[in-house]
Design a protein around this motif. Structure first.
Motif, PDB file in Angstrom:
ATOM      1  N   MET A 192       7.664 -20.765  25.864  1.00 28.59           N
ATOM      2  CA  MET A 192       7.007 -19.481  25.963  1.00 28.59           C
ATOM      3  C   MET A 192       8.055 -18.386  25.828  1.00 28.59           C
ATOM      4  SD  MET A 192       4.165 -18.486  28.598  1.00 28.59           S
ATOM      5  CE  MET A 192       4.077 -16.938  29.353  1.00 28.59           C
ATOM      6  N   SER A 193       7.779 -17.435  24.985  1.00 26.98           N
ATOM      7  CA  SER A 193       8.727 -16.363  24.704  1.00 26.98           C
ATOM      8  C   SER A 193       8.395 -15.139  25.542  1.00 26.98           C
ATOM      9  CB  SER A 193       8.650 -16.014  23.221  1.00 26.98           C
ATOM     10  OG  SER A 193       9.388 -14.852  22.978  1.00 26.98           O
ATOM     11  N   ASP A 194       9.448 -14.436  25.957  1.00 26.88           N
ATOM     12  CA  ASP A 194       9.251 -13.187  26.695  1.00 26.88           C
ATOM     13  C   ASP A 194       9.207 -11.984  25.763  1.00 26.88           C
ATOM     14  OD1 ASP A 194       9.166 -14.448  29.142  1.00 26.88           O
ATOM     15  OD2 ASP A 194      11.339 -14.316  29.421  1.00 26.88           O
ATOM     16  N   ALA A 195       9.283 -12.220  24.464  1.00 35.53           N
ATOM     17  CA  ALA A 195       9.246 -11.119  23.496  1.00 35.53           C
ATOM     18  C   ALA A 195       7.856 -10.485  23.499  1.00 35.53           C
ATOM     19  CB  ALA A 195       9.582 -11.634  22.104  1.00 35.53           C
ATOM     20  N   PRO A 196       7.813  -9.156  23.456  1.00 37.60           N
ATOM     21  CA  PRO A 196       6.503  -8.502  23.450  1.00 37.60           C
ATOM     22  C   PRO A 196       5.760  -8.795  22.154  1.00 37.60           C
ATOM     23  CG  PRO A 196       8.245  -6.889  23.084  1.00 37.60           C
ATOM     24  CD  PRO A 196       8.907  -8.208  23.384  1.00 37.60           C
ATOM     25  N   GLU A 197       4.428  -8.835  22.269  1.00 34.24           N
ATOM     26  CA  GLU A 197       3.608  -9.040  21.072  1.00 34.24           C
ATOM     27  C   GLU A 197       3.681  -7.798  20.201  1.00 34.24           C
ATOM     28  OE1 GLU A 197      -0.326 -10.530  21.551  1.00 34.24           O
ATOM     29  OE2 GLU A 197       0.223 -11.595  23.377  1.00 34.24           O
ATOM     30  N   PRO A 198       3.659  -7.980  18.884  1.00 38.60           N
ATOM     31  CA  PRO A 198       3.709  -6.808  18.007  1.00 38.60           C
ATOM     32  C   PRO A 198       2.458  -5.950  18.190  1.00 38.60           C
ATOM     33  CG  PRO A 198       3.433  -8.840  16.728  1.00 38.60           C
ATOM     34  CD  PRO A 198       3.603  -9.228  18.161  1.00 38.60           C
ATOM     35  N   VAL A 199       2.663  -4.670  18.134  1.00 35.11           N
ATOM     36  CA  VAL A 199       1.553  -3.725  18.265  1.00 35.11           C
ATOM     37  C   VAL A 199       0.931  -3.531  16.891  1.00 35.11           C
ATOM     38  CG1 VAL A 199       0.945  -1.351  18.875  1.00 35.11           C
ATOM     39  CG2 VAL A 199       2.707  -2.565  20.171  1.00 35.11           C
ATOM     40  N   PRO A 200      -0.415  -3.675  16.784  1.00 32.62           N
ATOM     41  CA  PRO A 200      -1.023  -3.461  15.476  1.00 32.62           C
ATOM     42  C   PRO A 200      -0.805  -2.021  15.020  1.00 32.62           C
ATOM     43  CG  PRO A 200      -2.678  -4.082  17.129  1.00 32.62           C
ATOM     44  CD  PRO A 200      -1.352  -3.987  17.808  1.00 32.62           C
ATOM     45  N   THR A 201      -0.578  -1.867  13.744  1.00 32.57           N
ATOM     46  CA  THR A 201      -0.380  -0.531  13.198  1.00 32.57           C
ATOM     47  C   THR A 201      -1.521  -0.211  12.250  1.00 32.57           C
ATOM     48  OG1 THR A 201       0.957  -1.387  11.395  1.00 32.57           O
ATOM     49  CG2 THR A 201       2.134  -0.655  13.357  1.00 32.57           C
ATOM     50  N   GLU A 202      -1.795   1.063  12.138  1.00 31.17           N
ATOM     51  CA  GLU A 202      -2.834   1.512  11.217  1.00 31.17           C
ATOM     52  C   GLU A 202      -2.324   1.353   9.790  1.00 31.17           C
ATOM     53  OE1 GLU A 202      -5.009   5.671  10.177  1.00 31.17           O
ATOM     54  OE2 GLU A 202      -4.658   5.222  12.285  1.00 31.17           O
ATOM     55  N   ARG A 203      -3.211   0.936   8.896  1.00 30.21           N
ATOM     56  CA  ARG A 203      -2.821   0.809   7.493  1.00 30.21           C
ATOM     57  C   ARG A 203      -2.605   2.189   6.901  1.00 30.21           C
ATOM     58  NH1 ARG A 203      -6.523  -3.493   4.345  1.00 30.21           N
ATOM     59  NH2 ARG A 203      -7.981  -1.782   4.350  1.00 30.21           N
ATOM     60  N   ASN A 204      -1.545   2.297   6.109  1.00 28.84           N
ATOM     61  CA  ASN A 204      -1.305   3.555   5.405  1.00 28.84           C
ATOM     62  C   ASN A 204      -2.397   3.762   4.378  1.00 28.84           C
ATOM     63  OD1 ASN A 204       1.096   4.099   6.752  1.00 28.84           O
ATOM     64  ND2 ASN A 204       2.291   2.898   5.307  1.00 28.84           N
ATOM     65  N   ARG A 205      -2.881   5.010   4.273  1.00 31.63           N
ATOM     66  CA  ARG A 205      -3.928   5.342   3.312  1.00 31.63           C
ATOM     67  C   ARG A 205      -3.383   6.311   2.282  1.00 31.63           C
ATOM     68  NH1 ARG A 205      -9.524   5.228   5.616  1.00 31.63           N
ATOM     69  NH2 ARG A 205     -10.103   5.839   3.518  1.00 31.63           N
ATOM     70  N   VAL A 206      -3.893   6.186   1.074  1.00 30.62           N
ATOM     71  CA  VAL A 206      -3.641   7.157   0.027  1.00 30.62           C
ATOM     72  C   VAL A 206      -4.996   7.684  -0.427  1.00 30.62           C
ATOM     73  CG1 VAL A 206      -1.431   6.216  -0.744  1.00 30.62           C
ATOM     74  CG2 VAL A 206      -3.542   5.371  -1.765  1.00 30.62           C
ATOM     75  N   TRP A 207      -4.985   8.872  -1.002  1.00 31.26           N
ATOM     76  CA  TRP A 207      -6.239   9.558  -1.329  1.00 31.26           C
ATOM     77  C   TRP A 207      -6.440   9.716  -2.826  1.00 31.26           C
ATOM     78  CZ3 TRP A 207      -8.779   9.129   2.904  1.00 31.26           C
ATOM     79  CH2 TRP A 207      -8.083   9.133   4.112  1.00 31.26           C
ATOM     80  N   LYS A 208      -5.521   9.156  -3.630  1.00 31.77           N
ATOM     81  CA  LYS A 208      -5.614   9.211  -5.091  1.00 31.77           C
ATOM     82  C   LYS A 208      -5.230   7.861  -5.659  1.00 31.77           C
ATOM     83  CE  LYS A 208      -4.498  14.090  -5.407  1.00 31.77           C
ATOM     84  NZ  LYS A 208      -3.644  15.109  -5.979  1.00 31.77           N
ATOM     85  N   THR A 209      -5.663   7.625  -6.898  1.00 39.15           N
ATOM     86  CA  THR A 209      -5.328   6.376  -7.579  1.00 39.15           C
ATOM     87  C   THR A 209      -4.692   6.684  -8.921  1.00 39.15           C
ATOM     88  OG1 THR A 209      -7.544   6.282  -8.551  1.00 39.15           O
ATOM     89  CG2 THR A 209      -7.207   5.064  -6.496  1.00 39.15           C
ATOM     90  N   PRO A 210      -3.891   5.762  -9.437  1.00 40.45           N
ATOM     91  CA  PRO A 210      -3.341   5.970 -10.779  1.00 40.45           C
ATOM     92  C   PRO A 210      -4.456   5.836 -11.819  1.00 40.45           C
ATOM     93  CG  PRO A 210      -2.711   3.813  -9.935  1.00 40.45           C
ATOM     94  CD  PRO A 210      -3.417   4.523  -8.830  1.00 40.45           C
ATOM     95  N   PRO A 211      -4.298   6.477 -12.969  1.00 36.86           N
ATOM     96  CA  PRO A 211      -5.324   6.366 -14.013  1.00 36.86           C
ATOM     97  C   PRO A 211      -5.303   5.011 -14.701  1.00 36.86           C
ATOM     98  CG  PRO A 211      -3.494   7.702 -14.786  1.00 36.86           C
ATOM     99  CD  PRO A 211      -3.215   7.377 -13.344  1.00 36.86           C
ATOM    100  N   GLY A 212      -6.461   4.649 -15.263  1.00 40.87           N
ATOM    101  CA  GLY A 212      -6.554   3.465 -16.102  1.00 40.87           C
ATOM    102  C   GLY A 212      -6.823   2.152 -15.402  1.00 40.87           C
ATOM    103  N   VAL A 213      -7.051   2.163 -14.091  1.00 39.80           N
ATOM    104  CA  VAL A 213      -7.318   0.917 -13.370  1.00 39.80           C
ATOM    105  C   VAL A 213      -8.780   0.519 -13.611  1.00 39.80           C
ATOM    106  CG1 VAL A 213      -7.437  -0.202 -11.106  1.00 39.80           C
ATOM    107  CG2 VAL A 213      -5.626   1.470 -11.576  1.00 39.80           C
ATOM    108  N   ALA A 214      -8.998  -0.667 -14.173  1.00 40.76           N
ATOM    109  CA  ALA A 214     -10.353  -1.167 -14.408  1.00 40.76           C
ATOM    110  C   ALA A 214     -10.990  -1.544 -13.077  1.00 40.76           C
ATOM    111  CB  ALA A 214     -10.321  -2.365 -15.341  1.00 40.76           C
ATOM    112  N   LEU A 215     -12.197  -1.033 -12.830  1.00 37.73           N
ATOM    113  CA  LEU A 215     -12.892  -1.279 -11.564  1.00 37.73           C
ATOM    114  C   LEU A 215     -14.023  -2.293 -11.709  1.00 37.73           C
ATOM    115  CD1 LEU A 215     -12.989   2.430 -10.390  1.00 37.73           C
ATOM    116  CD2 LEU A 215     -11.466   0.623  -9.563  1.00 37.73           C
ATOM    117  N   CYS A 216     -14.898  -2.077 -12.689  1.00 33.14           N
ATOM    118  CA  CYS A 216     -16.019  -2.981 -12.912  1.00 33.14           C
ATOM    119  C   CYS A 216     -16.702  -2.610 -14.218  1.00 33.14           C
ATOM    120  CB  CYS A 216     -17.027  -2.920 -11.761  1.00 33.14           C
ATOM    121  SG  CYS A 216     -17.908  -1.354 -11.596  1.00 33.14           S
ATOM    122  N   ALA A 217     -17.583  -3.471 -14.682  1.00 34.65           N
ATOM    123  CA  ALA A 217     -18.405  -3.132 -15.839  1.00 34.65           C
ATOM    124  C   ALA A 217     -19.469  -2.137 -15.397  1.00 34.65           C
ATOM    125  CB  ALA A 217     -19.056  -4.381 -16.415  1.00 34.65           C
ATOM    126  N   GLU A 218     -19.760  -1.159 -16.231  1.00 37.21           N
ATOM    127  CA  GLU A 218     -20.812  -0.198 -15.908  1.00 37.21           C
ATOM    128  C   GLU A 218     -22.130  -0.924 -15.635  1.00 37.21           C
ATOM    129  OE1 GLU A 218     -22.734   3.898 -17.721  1.00 37.21           O
ATOM    130  OE2 GLU A 218     -21.798   2.474 -19.099  1.00 37.21           O
TER     131      GLU A 218
END
Length: 128
Positions: free
Chosen positions: A1-27
């Motif tokens: 058994m380890s005495d090391a503290p459990e890692p604290v979950p972190t919030e995922r980094n978010r971005v608000w824009k995407t690069p152009p040209g990424v295929a998403l789905c067929a219309e």
């Protein structure tokens, strides 16, 4: 058994824009009216957005309600009202025009969704 503290979950980094040209789905994969959510990993961060197809047009929105900052859908891909006429924030009941992004009822009235630029090229929906 380890005495090391459990890692604290972190919030995922978010971005608000995407690069152009990424295929998403067929219309053709989008019902009319219909909507579908997407999460794209961009570097070490994530972009959350959704597409709406209505009246033959396809538009993209950042999946974030301007009222409280939550994603609109409480259930996967459940963005439209049952009649397919409006977008619904499942958390607080705000409703938005699916093609303009304007809040037309509920909390945040007068606000607007953030556009996610997309285009249809050769039957494929891509980021613009």
């Amino acid at each position: 058994m380890s005495d090391a503290p459990e890692p604290v979950p972190t919030e995922r980094n978010r971005v608000w824009k995407t690069p152009p040209g990424v295929a998403l789905c067929a219309e053709a994969d989008l019902a009319d009216p219909g909507a579908r959510g997407f999460v794209l990993q961009i570097g070490e961060a994530y972009f959350h957005g959704f597409l709406v197809r209505k009246d033959g047009r396809v538009v993209g929105w950042v999946d974030r309600c301007p009222h409280a900052g939550f994603p609109l859908a409480v259930e996967l891909d459940r963005y439209l009202t049952p009649d397919g006429e409006l977008l619904l924030c499942g958390w607080h009941g705000a409703v938005f025009s699916p093609l303009s992004g304007a809040c037309v009822g509920g909390p945040g009235m007068g606000g607007r969704l953030t556009e996610w630029p997309v285009e249809v090229v050769g039957g494929v929906v891509r980021t613009a």
